[in-house]
Design a protein around this motif. Sequence first.
Motif, PDB file in Angstrom:
ATOM      1  N   LEU A   1     -13.864  -3.639  -9.267  1.00 33.80           N
ATOM      2  CA  LEU A   1     -14.920  -3.033 -10.087  1.00 33.80           C
ATOM      3  C   LEU A   1     -14.623  -1.555 -10.357  1.00 33.80           C
ATOM      4  O   LEU A   1     -14.914  -1.041 -11.434  1.00 33.80           O
ATOM      5  CB  LEU A   1     -16.252  -3.167  -9.337  1.00 33.80           C
ATOM      6  N   THR A   2     -14.064  -0.864  -9.387  1.00 33.05           N
ATOM      7  CA  THR A   2     -13.727   0.551  -9.602  1.00 33.05           C
ATOM      8  C   THR A   2     -12.266   0.723 -10.017  1.00 33.05           C
ATOM      9  O   THR A   2     -11.969   1.544 -10.882  1.00 33.05           O
ATOM     10  CB  THR A   2     -13.948   1.382  -8.321  1.00 33.05           C
ATOM     11  N   SER A   3     -11.364  -0.013  -9.406  1.00 36.00           N
ATOM     12  CA  SER A   3      -9.940   0.283  -9.601  1.00 36.00           C
ATOM     13  C   SER A   3      -9.439  -0.038 -11.005  1.00 36.00           C
ATOM     14  O   SER A   3      -8.647   0.737 -11.572  1.00 36.00           O
ATOM     15  CB  SER A   3      -9.085  -0.428  -8.550  1.00 36.00           C
ATOM     16  N   ILE A   4      -9.891  -1.140 -11.583  1.00 36.26           N
ATOM     17  CA  ILE A   4      -9.379  -1.500 -12.908  1.00 36.26           C
ATOM     18  C   ILE A   4      -9.856  -0.514 -13.983  1.00 36.26           C
ATOM     19  O   ILE A   4      -9.015   0.073 -14.685  1.00 36.26           O
ATOM     20  CB  ILE A   4      -9.687  -2.981 -13.259  1.00 36.26           C
ATOM     21  N   PRO A   5     -11.178  -0.249 -14.119  1.00 34.09           N
ATOM     22  CA  PRO A   5     -11.582   0.737 -15.140  1.00 34.09           C
ATOM     23  C   PRO A   5     -10.968   2.112 -14.904  1.00 34.09           C
ATOM     24  O   PRO A   5     -10.537   2.770 -15.864  1.00 34.09           O
ATOM     25  CB  PRO A   5     -13.108   0.800 -14.979  1.00 34.09           C
ATOM     26  N   LEU A   6     -10.915   2.536 -13.647  1.00 34.62           N
ATOM     27  CA  LEU A   6     -10.390   3.870 -13.354  1.00 34.62           C
ATOM     28  C   LEU A   6      -8.906   3.981 -13.719  1.00 34.62           C
ATOM     29  O   LEU A   6      -8.477   4.975 -14.329  1.00 34.62           O
ATOM     30  CB  LEU A   6     -10.611   4.203 -11.868  1.00 34.62           C
ATOM     31  N   ALA A   7      -8.126   2.968 -13.363  1.00 35.13           N
ATOM     32  CA  ALA A   7      -6.694   2.999 -13.704  1.00 35.13           C
ATOM     33  C   ALA A   7      -6.502   2.977 -15.216  1.00 35.13           C
ATOM     34  O   ALA A   7      -5.625   3.657 -15.760  1.00 35.13           O
ATOM     35  CB  ALA A   7      -5.974   1.809 -13.061  1.00 35.13           C
ATOM     36  N   MET A   8      -7.358   2.223 -15.917  1.00 36.73           N
ATOM     37  CA  MET A   8      -7.223   2.138 -17.385  1.00 36.73           C
ATOM     38  C   MET A   8      -7.522   3.491 -18.032  1.00 36.73           C
ATOM     39  O   MET A   8      -6.842   3.896 -18.971  1.00 36.73           O
ATOM     40  CB  MET A   8      -8.159   1.056 -17.931  1.00 36.73           C
TER      41      MET A   8
ATOM     42  N   MET B   1     -15.030   2.095  -2.898  1.00 39.24           N
ATOM     43  CA  MET B   1     -14.389   3.373  -2.536  1.00 39.24           C
ATOM     44  C   MET B   1     -12.875   3.205  -2.457  1.00 39.24           C
ATOM     45  O   MET B   1     -12.109   4.009  -2.980  1.00 39.24           O
ATOM     46  CB  MET B   1     -14.905   3.861  -1.177  1.00 39.24           C
ATOM     47  N   LEU B   2     -12.458   2.131  -1.799  1.00 38.95           N
ATOM     48  CA  LEU B   2     -11.016   1.873  -1.682  1.00 38.95           C
ATOM     49  C   LEU B   2     -10.386   1.745  -3.068  1.00 38.95           C
ATOM     50  O   LEU B   2      -9.287   2.259  -3.315  1.00 38.95           O
ATOM     51  CB  LEU B   2     -10.787   0.615  -0.843  1.00 38.95           C
ATOM     52  N   GLY B   3     -11.119   1.092  -3.974  1.00 39.30           N
ATOM     53  CA  GLY B   3     -10.606   0.885  -5.324  1.00 39.30           C
ATOM     54  C   GLY B   3     -10.305   2.199  -6.039  1.00 39.30           C
ATOM     55  O   GLY B   3      -9.354   2.283  -6.825  1.00 39.30           O
ATOM     56  N   ILE B   4     -11.119   3.227  -5.763  1.00 41.64           N
ATOM     57  CA  ILE B   4     -10.918   4.534  -6.417  1.00 41.64           C
ATOM     58  C   ILE B   4      -9.555   5.116  -6.029  1.00 41.64           C
ATOM     59  O   ILE B   4      -8.740   5.455  -6.886  1.00 41.64           O
ATOM     60  CB  ILE B   4     -12.072   5.507  -6.038  1.00 41.64           C
ATOM     61  N   GLY B   5      -9.309   5.205  -4.737  1.00 38.00           N
ATOM     62  CA  GLY B   5      -8.036   5.769  -4.283  1.00 38.00           C
ATOM     63  C   GLY B   5      -6.845   4.879  -4.622  1.00 38.00           C
ATOM     64  O   GLY B   5      -5.743   5.361  -4.880  1.00 38.00           O
ATOM     65  N   PHE B   6      -7.105   3.588  -4.636  1.00 33.19           N
ATOM     66  CA  PHE B   6      -6.074   2.598  -4.970  1.00 33.19           C
ATOM     67  C   PHE B   6      -5.588   2.834  -6.403  1.00 33.19           C
ATOM     68  O   PHE B   6      -4.387   2.845  -6.677  1.00 33.19           O
ATOM     69  CB  PHE B   6      -6.705   1.212  -4.823  1.00 33.19           C
ATOM     70  N   ALA B   7      -6.541   3.070  -7.318  1.00 32.73           N
ATOM     71  CA  ALA B   7      -6.200   3.288  -8.726  1.00 32.73           C
ATOM     72  C   ALA B   7      -5.524   4.648  -8.946  1.00 32.73           C
ATOM     73  O   ALA B   7      -4.568   4.762  -9.703  1.00 32.73           O
ATOM     74  CB  ALA B   7      -7.457   3.199  -9.588  1.00 32.73           C
ATOM     75  N   VAL B   8      -6.013   5.676  -8.279  1.00 34.23           N
ATOM     76  CA  VAL B   8      -5.474   7.024  -8.479  1.00 34.23           C
ATOM     77  C   VAL B   8      -4.056   7.117  -7.905  1.00 34.23           C
ATOM     78  O   VAL B   8      -3.124   7.560  -8.584  1.00 34.23           O
ATOM     79  CB  VAL B   8      -6.386   8.090  -7.821  1.00 34.23           C
ATOM     80  N   ALA B   9      -3.906   6.695  -6.652  1.00 31.38           N
ATOM     81  CA  ALA B   9      -2.624   6.887  -5.959  1.00 31.38           C
ATOM     82  C   ALA B   9      -1.668   5.712  -6.139  1.00 31.38           C
ATOM     83  O   ALA B   9      -0.445   5.888  -6.152  1.00 31.38           O
ATOM     84  CB  ALA B   9      -2.883   7.117  -4.475  1.00 31.38           C
ATOM     85  N   GLY B  10      -2.203   4.513  -6.267  1.00 29.61           N
ATOM     86  CA  GLY B  10      -1.344   3.330  -6.335  1.00 29.61           C
ATOM     87  C   GLY B  10      -0.951   2.801  -4.964  1.00 29.61           C
ATOM     88  O   GLY B  10       0.005   2.047  -4.836  1.00 29.61           O
ATOM     89  N   TYR B  11      -1.723   3.219  -3.952  1.00 27.77           N
ATOM     90  CA  TYR B  11      -1.460   2.740  -2.585  1.00 27.77           C
ATOM     91  C   TYR B  11      -2.738   2.222  -1.957  1.00 27.77           C
ATOM     92  O   TYR B  11      -3.828   2.717  -2.243  1.00 27.77           O
ATOM     93  CB  TYR B  11      -0.959   3.890  -1.695  1.00 27.77           C
ATOM     94  N   CYS B  12      -2.585   1.228  -1.065  1.00 31.57           N
ATOM     95  CA  CYS B  12      -3.676   0.823  -0.191  1.00 31.57           C
ATOM     96  C   CYS B  12      -3.172   1.006   1.250  1.00 31.57           C
ATOM     97  O   CYS B  12      -2.026   1.410   1.443  1.00 31.57           O
ATOM     98  CB  CYS B  12      -4.139  -0.602  -0.510  1.00 31.57           C
ATOM     99  N   PRO B  13      -4.007   0.765   2.263  1.00 27.26           N
ATOM    100  CA  PRO B  13      -3.578   1.114   3.621  1.00 27.26           C
ATOM    101  C   PRO B  13      -2.212   0.510   4.033  1.00 27.26           C
ATOM    102  O   PRO B  13      -1.328   1.222   4.524  1.00 27.26           O
ATOM    103  CB  PRO B  13      -4.715   0.587   4.491  1.00 27.26           C
ATOM    104  N   GLY B  14      -2.055  -0.800   3.847  1.00 25.71           N
ATOM    105  CA  GLY B  14      -0.806  -1.443   4.262  1.00 25.71           C
ATOM    106  C   GLY B  14       0.387  -0.989   3.444  1.00 25.71           C
ATOM    107  O   GLY B  14       1.444  -0.649   3.983  1.00 25.71           O
ATOM    108  N   THR B  15       0.213  -0.946   2.113  1.00 24.85           N
ATOM    109  CA  THR B  15       1.365  -0.611   1.271  1.00 24.85           C
ATOM    110  C   THR B  15       1.750   0.864   1.388  1.00 24.85           C
ATOM    111  O   THR B  15       2.903   1.213   1.168  1.00 24.85           O
ATOM    112  CB  THR B  15       1.106  -0.942  -0.218  1.00 24.85           C
ATOM    113  N   SER B  16       0.785   1.734   1.754  1.00 27.14           N
ATOM    114  CA  SER B  16       1.153   3.154   1.908  1.00 27.14           C
ATOM    115  C   SER B  16       2.107   3.335   3.084  1.00 27.14           C
ATOM    116  O   SER B  16       3.082   4.088   2.984  1.00 27.14           O
ATOM    117  CB  SER B  16      -0.098   4.020   2.092  1.00 27.14           C
ATOM    118  N   LEU B  17       1.833   2.628   4.164  1.00 30.14           N
ATOM    119  CA  LEU B  17       2.722   2.724   5.335  1.00 30.14           C
ATOM    120  C   LEU B  17       4.098   2.154   4.994  1.00 30.14           C
ATOM    121  O   LEU B  17       5.133   2.742   5.326  1.00 30.14           O
ATOM    122  CB  LEU B  17       2.115   1.957   6.521  1.00 30.14           C
ATOM    123  N   ALA B  18       4.098   1.007   4.323  1.00 31.19           N
ATOM    124  CA  ALA B  18       5.370   0.376   3.956  1.00 31.19           C
ATOM    125  C   ALA B  18       6.128   1.244   2.943  1.00 31.19           C
ATOM    126  O   ALA B  18       7.345   1.400   3.027  1.00 31.19           O
ATOM    127  CB  ALA B  18       5.112  -1.023   3.393  1.00 31.19           C
TER     128      ALA B  18
END
Lengths: 186, 193
Positions: A172-179, B84-101
């Motif tokens: 819900l947040t990641s897709i619109p934000l990335a776009m 909340m996780l989705g926000i950082g996931f979209a900005v940075a392109g990392y989530c907890p597991g993939t950031s470590l990897a």
Amino acid sequence: MVLSWKAGGVLLGIVFFAAVMLVKPIGVSTQFVIFDGILWSAVDSTVVQKSETAKKGYASSNAYLNKSGGKYAKNVANPINYSFVFVLAMIGGATLSALLRGGVGRQERQMPVVWREKFGDGVGRRYLVTFLSGVVVLFGARLAGGCTSGHMMSGMMQTAASGYIFSIGMFLTSIPLAMILYKKEA
Amino acid sequence: MSIIVLAIVVGAAFGFTLDRVGATNPNYIINMLRLKDLHLMKTIILGIGLASVLTFSGITFGLLDVGNLSVKTAYIGVLIGGAMLGIGFAVAGYCPGTSLAAAATGRKDALFFVLGGLVGAGIYMISYSWIATTGVFGKVLGGKTTVGPITGADYSSIIQSISGETIGIVLGIVLVVIAILLPGKKNEAVQAA
């Protein structure tokens, strides 16, 4: 270099299945807390202590480490446990894979090209933004009680309601934000 | 000690796989979230679907102990935390597991993400007592809940009339089909036209 979605998906599926068959579902984000707890106990040995009354045998002055009968407190006191070693081994496995494929290019190591094209070469900016993203992501993951591995993949494969709820929240947040953020100018 | 050996073997296989499917590469993550290149989305959905089919087939045929399942509680904070996780996931392109990897593959920005993650987890740890008073842990859909009832597991379920094992296999197949039907990489030029 990157596996086809078919080969990659089959490999990923087998790993997640093997984890459940052999031990328990895969999860990562809890170990950020365990590592914090280990650092905290190193500077203040009173944070986690043995406890006769706690269900897991350990108690903590911190309410989060103390929850579920001292489950996290126990893992902080005994880092050689399945979940923590799992994450260390994950880091090792990724290192090995990267070495075998020749690693990541020098420029790409600083920031991904998709970021560079949009926000420029500033290294400090990228590092600051990823640092802040990390803060938000791990706070969110702990609030949710899991992350992409534990909630989305492990949760949905078990048909867990929580896994679906988490995934909805995340997309819900990641897709619109990335776009919006990475929109290419026409 | 054998449990530690399993942790090393399964953990290493997971880290290796994350890197090989492209999940350690934030370009793939961000372009997936932009819906420009669904390669990684197809990979992940196929992985979840296959794991689901294997897991519930394994339970049906007695190859897998139901006690190994671990369904997390559903509560309001799961949705908020996911968002909340989705926000950082979209900005940075990392989530907890993939950031470590990804940090392990030499990506320095991932290292900063991990440091931020330790701070974020620390803030959560310290503020937990207060967060617990806000009501975000209020259970939804019965808490530890699966779609169908799984024999021998102590979870509530949304549907009662079909067995959880059957539903797990069917939903797994549905995910595999979705993975197949999702489009592959879209041509940017075609998109622009």
